[in-house]
Design a protein around this motif. Structure first.
Motif, PDB file in Angstrom:
ATOM      1  N   ALA A 196       0.161   1.422   4.914  1.00  0.00           N
ATOM      2  CA  ALA A 196       1.213   1.991   4.264  1.00  0.00           C
ATOM      3  C   ALA A 196       2.503   2.323   4.790  1.00  0.00           C
ATOM      4  O   ALA A 196       3.608   2.435   4.841  1.00  0.00           O
ATOM      5  CB  ALA A 196       0.647   2.441   2.857  1.00  0.00           C
ATOM      6  N   VAL A 197       2.097   2.733   6.353  1.00  0.00           N
ATOM      7  CA  VAL A 197       3.403   3.865   6.882  1.00  0.00           C
ATOM      8  C   VAL A 197       3.844   2.832   7.470  1.00  0.00           C
ATOM      9  O   VAL A 197       5.061   2.869   7.541  1.00  0.00           O
ATOM     10  CB  VAL A 197       2.929   4.623   7.959  1.00  0.00           C
ATOM     11  CG1 VAL A 197       4.021   4.942   9.002  1.00  0.00           C
ATOM     12  CG2 VAL A 197       2.887   5.998   7.188  1.00  0.00           C
ATOM     13  N   SER A 198       3.563   1.652   7.753  1.00  0.00           N
ATOM     14  CA  SER A 198       4.064   0.444   8.788  1.00  0.00           C
ATOM     15  C   SER A 198       4.623   0.007   7.437  1.00  0.00           C
ATOM     16  O   SER A 198       5.906  -0.406   8.281  1.00  0.00           O
ATOM     17  CB  SER A 198       2.821  -0.423   9.056  1.00  0.00           C
ATOM     18  OG  SER A 198       2.456   0.131  10.397  1.00  0.00           O
ATOM     19  N   LEU A 199       3.831  -0.529   6.017  1.00  0.00           N
ATOM     20  CA  LEU A 199       4.983  -0.809   5.927  1.00  0.00           C
ATOM     21  C   LEU A 199       6.677   0.031   4.606  1.00  0.00           C
ATOM     22  O   LEU A 199       7.760  -0.907   4.628  1.00  0.00           O
ATOM     23  CB  LEU A 199       3.868  -1.668   3.988  1.00  0.00           C
ATOM     24  CG  LEU A 199       3.134  -2.427   4.193  1.00  0.00           C
ATOM     25  CD1 LEU A 199       2.068  -2.457   3.233  1.00  0.00           C
ATOM     26  CD2 LEU A 199       3.596  -3.724   4.377  1.00  0.00           C
ATOM     27  N   MET A 200       6.370   0.937   4.410  1.00  0.00           N
ATOM     28  CA  MET A 200       7.409   1.562   4.308  1.00  0.00           C
ATOM     29  C   MET A 200       8.435   1.557   5.423  1.00  0.00           C
ATOM     30  O   MET A 200       9.670   1.395   5.136  1.00  0.00           O
ATOM     31  CB  MET A 200       7.074   3.138   3.974  1.00  0.00           C
ATOM     32  CG  MET A 200       7.660   4.137   3.612  1.00  0.00           C
ATOM     33  SD  MET A 200       6.838   6.017   2.815  1.00  0.00           S
ATOM     34  CE  MET A 200       6.225   5.406   1.339  1.00  0.00           C
ATOM     35  N   ALA A 201       7.913   1.768   6.667  1.00  0.00           N
ATOM     36  CA  ALA A 201       9.250   1.889   7.618  1.00  0.00           C
ATOM     37  C   ALA A 201       9.308   0.807   7.673  1.00  0.00           C
ATOM     38  O   ALA A 201      11.085   0.650   7.731  1.00  0.00           O
ATOM     39  CB  ALA A 201       8.007   2.021   9.057  1.00  0.00           C
ATOM     40  N   ARG A 202       9.440  -0.890   8.120  1.00  0.00           N
ATOM     41  CA  ARG A 202       9.659  -1.562   8.174  1.00  0.00           C
ATOM     42  C   ARG A 202      10.938  -1.659   6.409  1.00  0.00           C
ATOM     43  O   ARG A 202      11.911  -2.482   6.896  1.00  0.00           O
ATOM     44  CB  ARG A 202       9.282  -2.291   7.429  1.00  0.00           C
ATOM     45  CG  ARG A 202      10.015  -4.444   7.729  1.00  0.00           C
ATOM     46  CD  ARG A 202       9.162  -5.366   6.433  1.00  0.00           C
ATOM     47  NE  ARG A 202       8.072  -5.343   5.835  1.00  0.00           N
ATOM     48  CZ  ARG A 202       7.331  -5.735   4.710  1.00  0.00           C
ATOM     49  NH1 ARG A 202       6.953  -6.666   5.294  1.00  0.00           N
ATOM     50  NH2 ARG A 202       7.527  -5.619   3.049  1.00  0.00           N
TER      51      ARG A 202
END
Length: 313
Positions: free
Chosen positions: A163-169
């Motif tokens: 989820a952090v990776s998705l949010m970062a993008r």
């Protein structure tokens, strides 16, 4: 390879006595903390710190791969612990993170994010994102460059890493290059209606039950609307492009097995370099076993190979 009958009988007995998480989560936290702490003084160094740039303080703990922080590490693993977003904490994963630093030769930074049900979604996720942003924007560990940082999490922590990776993008503030998801929770339905067979075939006899996963999610969510959010259940994301190079390790006898592997296939379908490894005869949570156990050794062999390969340019 299969679990022997004596082990299976023991797992079934433990699984049968499945406590109601909503009524017992505070006791479960205490038990996890007691069993997760190191009993003997470790030869490996730790450093406690707090991140205070997000409106409140977020405790973190840094683990050195050797007996000193002065030794140059190979990189940094930003670790998000499991426990269903409810029962884990920085102390209950103390032994896991010490072993992880030793096994990988990397610094490990463990995040003590806020827990449900006192702090529901997306509070814990925002804490993890905040710490990641600090590191990737150069305000974290001296000497560590953004390209040396890998997100890693197990179970609910694997969910948070994804989820952090998705949010970062989506927010455009930084973008991790690598993520390692250990038996991650990626879907939001673990009832009999789940499209994943492992929820049913592995949902009663192998320590983590499907019922408990559902109870954890009920405590984690703020409302039913969260069940459709890709930040709550990353497999629901319509767009998985521009995600980090990914290693997903699942366990054969785990109710979360199929959804973790489905997430890997979805990432691959979106053009993301992804490797999926299923550990035969393993059960959920195996990374917390002592380092001498075969599944732990096999997992770290895969993790180290993944880290050594780096990122293709």
């Amino acid at each position: 390879m299969s679990i022997n009958q004596a082990m299976l009988a023991a797992l079934r007995a433990i699984s049968y006595a499945d406590p109601d998480v909503s009524k017992n989560y505070k006791l479960m936290r205490e038990v996890k903390t007691l069993t997760g702490r190191r009993v003997l003084k470790s030869p490996y160094q730790t450093l406690n710190h707090e991140i205070a740039r997000c409106g409140h303080t977020i405790p973190v703990r840094l683990f050195a791969p050797g007996d000193s922080f002065l030794e140059k590490p190979r990189g940094l693993l930003l670790f998000f612990h499991g426990g269903g977003w409810v029962t884990g904490n920085i102390d209950s994963y103390d032994k896991v993170c010490s072993s992880m630093a030793k096994a990988t030769g990397q610094l490990v930074l463990s995040v003590d994010y806020r827990l449900a049900p006192e702090h529901k979604f997306p509070a814990g996720l925002e804490d993890c994102y905040c710490v990641a942003r600090e590191l990737f924007c150069g305000r974290g560990v001296p000497g560590i460059k953004p390209e040396q940082i890998t997100l890693i999490g197990d179970s609910a922590g694997g969910n948070l890493a994804a989820a952090v990776s998705l949010m970062a993008r989506d927010r455009g503030e930084f973008l991790p290059r690598r993520q390692i998801l250990l038996y991650p929770a990626t879907a939001s339905d673990h009832s009999e209606k789940s499209p994943f067979p492992s929820v049913r075939t592995n949902g009663t006899d192998y320590l983590l039950t499907s019922r408990r996963v559902q109870e954890y999610m009920d405590l984690y969510k703020s409302s039913d609307a969260d069940l459709t959010s890709p930040y709550f259940a990353p497999l629901l994301a319509n767009d998985l492009s521009s995600q980090p190079k990914t290693l997903i390790i699942t366990a054969e006898y785990d109710p979360l097995r199929d959804e973790g592997e489905a997430y890997g296939r979805a990432l691959s379908g979106a053009g993301v370099e992804t490797k999926i490894v299923r550990l035969a005869s393993a059960i959920h949570g195996f990374i917390a076993l002592p380092p001498r156990f075969v599944h732990v050794k096999r997992a770290y062999a895969q993790i180290n190979e993944f880290l050594e390969q780096g990122v293709r340019v």
